[in-house]
Design a protein around this motif. Sequence first.
Motif: not given
Length: 165
Positions: A88-97, A123-132, A16-20
């Motif tokens: 590109r989507g960014l979930r958190a600051i950690s993605d930015f670098e 609502e989707y900021s914590f989702i990753s494919s690997s986590m799923v 759902y994060g990708h779809l967002d």
Amino acid sequence: MMKVAVYPGSFDPITYGHLDIIQRGSKVFDKIIVAILVNSSKKPLFTVEERIRLIEEATVHMPYIEVESFDGLLVDYLRKKNPHAILRGLRAISDFEYELQVASINRKLNEKVETFFLMTSNEYSFISSSMVKEVVRYGANVKDLVPEHVELALRKKFNLECPAD
């Protein structure tokens, strides 16, 4: 003139994060090409063909979406497609670098390449494919993280029954 963006990634599987990002990106771009990277150094759960089908089913109601795969450098793929931007989507600051480094090298390799970043909805900021994949492997319900057909495909891959609601 139609504004086109390429949204590259492994999408193993689409969430759902990708779809967002796709839906919100469609407010800026007329067409979005979801480009699945074929990376021989990674061992994806789903084949490229399976990922294409899962994405197409998840975006069937979005006529502005095209799904393709590519291997090699993204900038080489972009030369063939000639889009206006990379999405590109960014979930958190950690993605930015990491994403900044990738955008910078893409720009160095092809100065015409612009990267357009969208922050994922909270609502989707914590989702990753690997986590799923990890939580499904242990039998957890992921209906709020991925479309139903993706959850069913994941459960089939892990030889799991569907949970009762």
